[in-house]
Design a protein around this motif. Structure first.
Motif, PDB file in Angstrom:
ATOM      1  N   SER A  45      -5.793   4.358   5.046  1.00 10.54           N
ATOM      2  CA  SER A  45      -6.433   3.218   4.590  1.00 10.54           C
ATOM      3  C   SER A  45      -6.504   2.935   3.241  1.00 10.54           C
ATOM      4  O   SER A  45      -7.007   3.858   2.369  1.00 10.54           O
ATOM      5  N   GLN A  46      -5.837   1.867   2.763  1.00 10.75           N
ATOM      6  CA  GLN A  46      -5.720   1.709   1.255  1.00 10.75           C
ATOM      7  C   GLN A  46      -6.552   0.557   0.893  1.00 10.75           C
ATOM      8  O   GLN A  46      -6.671  -0.607   1.444  1.00 10.75           O
ATOM      9  N   THR A  47      -7.191   0.775  -0.090  1.00 15.30           N
ATOM     10  CA  THR A  47      -8.455  -0.512  -0.660  1.00 15.30           C
ATOM     11  C   THR A  47      -7.741  -0.610  -2.109  1.00 15.30           C
ATOM     12  O   THR A  47      -7.858   0.194  -2.808  1.00 15.30           O
ATOM     13  N   ASP A  48      -7.582  -1.978  -2.316  1.00  9.82           N
ATOM     14  CA  ASP A  48      -7.443  -2.294  -3.759  1.00  9.82           C
ATOM     15  C   ASP A  48      -8.813  -2.595  -4.475  1.00  9.82           C
ATOM     16  O   ASP A  48      -9.828  -2.606  -3.925  1.00  9.82           O
ATOM     17  N   ARG A  49      -8.659  -3.085  -5.729  1.00  7.70           N
ATOM     18  CA  ARG A  49      -9.771  -3.294  -6.768  1.00  7.70           C
ATOM     19  C   ARG A  49     -10.473  -4.312  -6.354  1.00  7.70           C
ATOM     20  O   ARG A  49     -11.813  -4.538  -6.682  1.00  7.70           O
ATOM     21  N   SER A  50     -10.069  -5.303  -5.548  1.00  7.13           N
ATOM     22  CA  SER A  50     -10.898  -6.316  -5.237  1.00  7.13           C
ATOM     23  C   SER A  50     -11.851  -5.907  -3.773  1.00  7.13           C
ATOM     24  O   SER A  50     -12.655  -6.754  -3.424  1.00  7.13           O
ATOM     25  N   GLY A  51     -11.438  -4.762  -3.248  1.00  7.56           N
ATOM     26  CA  GLY A  51     -12.096  -4.465  -2.092  1.00  7.56           C
ATOM     27  C   GLY A  51     -11.501  -4.672  -0.691  1.00  7.56           C
ATOM     28  O   GLY A  51     -11.718  -4.342   0.359  1.00  7.56           O
ATOM     29  N   ALA A  52     -10.048  -5.470  -0.966  1.00 10.09           N
ATOM     30  CA  ALA A  52      -9.169  -5.573   0.437  1.00 10.09           C
ATOM     31  C   ALA A  52      -8.641  -4.373   0.693  1.00 10.09           C
ATOM     32  O   ALA A  52      -8.229  -3.539   0.050  1.00 10.09           O
ATOM     33  N   SER A  53      -8.600  -4.227   2.236  1.00  8.20           N
ATOM     34  CA  SER A  53      -8.188  -3.216   2.591  1.00  8.20           C
ATOM     35  C   SER A  53      -7.146  -3.098   3.757  1.00  8.20           C
ATOM     36  O   SER A  53      -6.880  -4.241   4.410  1.00  8.20           O
ATOM     37  N   VAL A  54      -6.243  -2.101   3.799  1.00  6.56           N
ATOM     38  CA  VAL A  54      -4.918  -2.344   4.696  1.00  6.56           C
ATOM     39  C   VAL A  54      -4.784  -0.922   5.253  1.00  6.56           C
ATOM     40  O   VAL A  54      -4.855  -0.081   4.545  1.00  6.56           O
ATOM     41  N   ASN A  55      -4.424  -0.904   6.385  1.00  4.13           N
ATOM     42  CA  ASN A  55      -4.052   0.188   7.067  1.00  4.13           C
ATOM     43  C   ASN A  55      -2.753   0.738   7.492  1.00  4.13           C
ATOM     44  O   ASN A  55      -1.820  -0.240   7.487  1.00  4.13           O
ATOM     45  N   GLY A  56      -2.480   1.855   7.788  1.00  2.00           N
ATOM     46  CA  GLY A  56      -0.945   2.253   7.857  1.00  2.00           C
ATOM     47  C   GLY A  56      -0.811   3.771   8.128  1.00  2.00           C
ATOM     48  O   GLY A  56      -1.867   4.411   8.436  1.00  2.00           O
ATOM     49  N   VAL A  57       0.351   4.187   8.470  1.00  3.88           N
ATOM     50  CA  VAL A  57       0.634   5.376   8.852  1.00  3.88           C
ATOM     51  C   VAL A  57       1.446   6.089   7.229  1.00  3.88           C
ATOM     52  O   VAL A  57       2.632   5.601   7.215  1.00  3.88           O
ATOM     53  N   LEU A  58       1.133   7.141   6.828  1.00  2.00           N
ATOM     54  CA  LEU A  58       1.857   7.834   5.898  1.00  2.00           C
ATOM     55  C   LEU A  58       2.683   8.974   6.227  1.00  2.00           C
ATOM     56  O   LEU A  58       2.253   9.786   7.076  1.00  2.00           O
ATOM     57  N   THR A  59       3.814   9.088   5.689  1.00  2.58           N
ATOM     58  CA  THR A  59       4.751  10.330   6.186  1.00  2.58           C
ATOM     59  C   THR A  59       5.156  10.758   4.785  1.00  2.58           C
ATOM     60  O   THR A  59       5.664  10.245   3.736  1.00  2.58           O
ATOM     61  N   LEU A  60       4.881  12.294   4.661  1.00  5.15           N
ATOM     62  CA  LEU A  60       5.276  13.058   3.504  1.00  5.15           C
ATOM     63  C   LEU A  60       6.181  14.010   3.861  1.00  5.15           C
ATOM     64  O   LEU A  60       6.028  14.820   4.817  1.00  5.15           O
ATOM     65  N   LYS A  61       7.165  14.269   3.062  1.00  7.64           N
ATOM     66  CA  LYS A  61       8.028  15.450   3.259  1.00  7.64           C
ATOM     67  C   LYS A  61       8.500  16.222   1.932  1.00  7.64           C
ATOM     68  O   LYS A  61       8.569  15.603   0.803  1.00  7.64           O
ATOM     69  N   ARG A  62       8.377  17.321   1.867  1.00  3.92           N
ATOM     70  CA  ARG A  62       8.627  18.292   0.726  1.00  3.92           C
ATOM     71  C   ARG A  62      10.012  17.733  -0.071  1.00  3.92           C
ATOM     72  O   ARG A  62      10.903  17.283   0.634  1.00  3.92           O
ATOM     73  N   GLY A  63       9.878  17.653  -1.255  1.00  3.56           N
ATOM     74  CA  GLY A  63      10.941  17.247  -2.024  1.00  3.56           C
ATOM     75  C   GLY A  63      10.931  15.719  -2.503  1.00  3.56           C
ATOM     76  O   GLY A  63      11.740  15.156  -3.118  1.00  3.56           O
ATOM     77  N   GLY A  64       9.386  15.423  -2.612  1.00  2.00           N
ATOM     78  CA  GLY A  64       8.997  14.127  -3.442  1.00  2.00           C
ATOM     79  C   GLY A  64       9.275  12.889  -2.422  1.00  2.00           C
ATOM     80  O   GLY A  64       9.332  11.904  -2.878  1.00  2.00           O
ATOM     81  N   LYS A  65       9.458  13.116  -1.344  1.00  5.56           N
ATOM     82  CA  LYS A  65       9.705  11.983  -0.275  1.00  5.56           C
ATOM     83  C   LYS A  65       8.236  11.399   0.254  1.00  5.56           C
ATOM     84  O   LYS A  65       7.528  12.399   0.867  1.00  5.56           O
ATOM     85  N   ILE A  66       7.835  10.161   0.207  1.00  8.44           N
ATOM     86  CA  ILE A  66       7.025   9.710   0.848  1.00  8.44           C
ATOM     87  C   ILE A  66       7.188   8.351   1.459  1.00  8.44           C
ATOM     88  O   ILE A  66       8.114   7.639   0.883  1.00  8.44           O
ATOM     89  N   ARG A  67       6.411   7.986   2.576  1.00  9.01           N
ATOM     90  CA  ARG A  67       6.485   6.506   3.235  1.00  9.01           C
ATOM     91  C   ARG A  67       5.179   5.986   3.494  1.00  9.01           C
ATOM     92  O   ARG A  67       4.513   6.760   4.147  1.00  9.01           O
ATOM     93  N   PHE A  68       5.006   4.542   3.169  1.00  8.88           N
ATOM     94  CA  PHE A  68       3.763   4.113   3.607  1.00  8.88           C
ATOM     95  C   PHE A  68       4.230   3.208   4.270  1.00  8.88           C
ATOM     96  O   PHE A  68       4.704   1.858   4.023  1.00  8.88           O
ATOM     97  N   GLU A  69       3.765   3.164   5.956  1.00 10.03           N
ATOM     98  CA  GLU A  69       4.132   2.156   6.763  1.00 10.03           C
ATOM     99  C   GLU A  69       3.097   1.308   7.092  1.00 10.03           C
ATOM    100  O   GLU A  69       2.068   1.922   7.624  1.00 10.03           O
ATOM    101  N   TYR A  70       3.038   0.171   6.519  1.00  9.80           N
ATOM    102  CA  TYR A  70       1.824  -0.743   6.675  1.00  9.80           C
ATOM    103  C   TYR A  70       1.668  -1.312   8.196  1.00  9.80           C
ATOM    104  O   TYR A  70       2.681  -1.624   8.624  1.00  9.80           O
ATOM    105  N   GLU A  71       0.279  -1.684   8.437  1.00 10.60           N
ATOM    106  CA  GLU A  71       0.352  -2.192   9.964  1.00 10.60           C
ATOM    107  C   GLU A  71       0.648  -3.621   9.969  1.00 10.60           C
ATOM    108  O   GLU A  71       1.396  -4.191   9.030  1.00 10.60           O
ATOM    109  N   ARG A  72       1.168  -3.887  11.287  1.00 11.26           N
ATOM    110  CA  ARG A  72       1.656  -5.157  11.482  1.00 11.26           C
ATOM    111  C   ARG A  72       1.098  -6.379  10.834  1.00 11.26           C
ATOM    112  O   ARG A  72      -0.231  -6.290  10.792  1.00 11.26           O
ATOM    113  N   GLY A  73       1.816  -7.174  10.248  1.00 10.08           N
ATOM    114  CA  GLY A  73       1.199  -8.358   9.301  1.00 10.08           C
ATOM    115  C   GLY A  73       1.280  -8.209   8.146  1.00 10.08           C
ATOM    116  O   GLY A  73       1.147  -9.274   7.090  1.00 10.08           O
ATOM    117  N   THR A  74       1.400  -7.101   7.533  1.00  6.44           N
ATOM    118  CA  THR A  74       1.827  -6.504   6.134  1.00  6.44           C
ATOM    119  C   THR A  74       3.315  -6.314   5.737  1.00  6.44           C
ATOM    120  O   THR A  74       3.606  -5.261   6.256  1.00  6.44           O
TER     121      THR A  74
END
Length: 205
Positions: A45-74
């Motif tokens: 769950s990601q929240t910005d400075r205005s308080g707005a939040s969005v959800n999703g799935v994080l995928t992390l892999k050794r070697g500096g790889k990351i992915r933030f897959e946001y929910e439908r509509g984002t």
């Protein structure tokens, strides 16, 4: 990331040797925990400075790889291929790119370098919670990140990353909270590519 606390006194207070040792040990444990993650998926769950939040799935892999897959509509994506971090906005067909080292997430993606060199333990008052602040005082434009761990014997290194607070060069604060951690899951490197929305290129990066 958490706001930086500036102490307005020139006095230097020496910590007891036991406290200094405990802080050093917690920093080492945090690095061990991050380096111990080969792959991980978690709901976020990601929240910005205005308080707005969005959800999703994080995928992390050794070697500096990351992915933030946001929910439908984002219609955006944040992804790192191990060298660069990309913010892809499909609504306006734009792609922004930063070297990992210049992103606050650099400490998470390259813990052996950033956490040990620029990290410090921030007291939480709870022995089961470890807070690590990472920032380069000589390069404030790189931003900062404060990572919060809880002691958990089932997690790599005995610590589970529960959330972090990122502060970019413009002092924009973003908080990311994780839950439902899954370690050691199969993750293909294709997960860290993206469809380039710019008309000049449709090839995955």
């Amino acid at each position: 990331m958490a706001a930086l606390l500036v102490l307005g006194t020139p006095a230097v207070v020496a910590l007891p040797a036991t406290a200094v040792h405990a802080q050093s040990s917690d920093l080492d444990r945090a690095v061990t925990a991050l380096r111990g993650i080969t792959t991980m998926k978690a709901d976020f769950s990601q929240t910005d400075r205005s308080g707005a939040s969005v959800n999703g799935v994080l995928t992390l892999k050794r070697g500096g790889k990351i992915r933030f897959e946001y929910e439908r509509g984002t219609n955006m994506l944040v992804v790192s291929n191990g060298k660069s971090l990309y913010l892809v906005d499909y609504d306006v067909d734009q792609v922004q790119r930063w070297p990992i080292s210049k992103s606050p997430l650099g400490a998470l993606l390259d813990p052996s370098r950033d956490v040990k060199q620029y990290g410090k333990v921030v007291s939480t008052g709870n022995p089961d919670v470890v807070s690590i602040e990472v920032r380069d005082k000589d390069r404030p434009e790189f931003g900062a990140i404060t990572m919060i761990f809880v002691r958990d014997a089932k997690s790599p290194g005995g610590l589970k990353l529960t959330h972090w607070v990122a502060l970019d060069a413009q002092n924009h604060r973003t908080t990311v909270r994780l839950r439902n951690h899954r370690y050691g899951v199969a993750v293909n490197d294709n997960a860290f590519t993206f469809r380039d929305p710019r008309r000049s290129s449709r090839r995955p990066r």
